[in-house]
Design a protein around this motif. Structure first.
Motif, PDB file in Angstrom:
ATOM      1  N   THR A 155       0.760  -1.293  -0.076  1.00 37.59           N
ATOM      2  CA  THR A 155      -0.105   0.049   0.020  1.00 37.59           C
ATOM      3  C   THR A 155       0.842   1.325  -0.008  1.00 37.59           C
ATOM      4  N   GLU A 199      -6.476   4.838  -7.227  1.00 36.54           N
ATOM      5  CA  GLU A 199      -6.673   4.880  -5.849  1.00 36.54           C
ATOM      6  C   GLU A 199      -7.944   4.099  -5.403  1.00 36.54           C
ATOM      7  N   LYS A 255      -6.590  -0.587  -0.752  1.00 38.94           N
ATOM      8  CA  LYS A 255      -5.212  -0.260  -1.438  1.00 38.94           C
ATOM      9  C   LYS A 255      -5.255   0.181  -2.866  1.00 38.94           C
TER      10      LYS A 255
END
Length: 67
Positions: free
Chosen positions: A9, A49, A53
């Motif tokens: 992430t 996005e 994650k």
């Protein structure tokens, strides 16, 4: 903006440098390391996005410039 993923992430933002670890000093990469990282980082990534994650897509430099 995000540049490359670092873990699941986290990401690098902006330019970054890859070098060898010589203990207390940074050292040049070997030829095989250069080949490895050039392959790994050759294609730009587009970051989407999404929760939980980000998702990345490899693309061509031309497509990246349009995004």
């Amino acid at each position: 903006p995000p540049n490359r993923l670092y873990g699941p992430t986290d990401f690098f933002a902006g330019p970054f440098l890859i070098c060898g670890d010589g203990g207390e000093d940074l050292i040049s990469l070997t030829d095989s390391q250069i080949t490895k990282y050039e392959k790994k980082y050759h294609s730009p990534l587009i970051f989407l996005e999404l929760y939980p994650k980000p998702i990345t897509l490899k693309c061509t430099p031309e497509l990246y410039a349009k995004c």
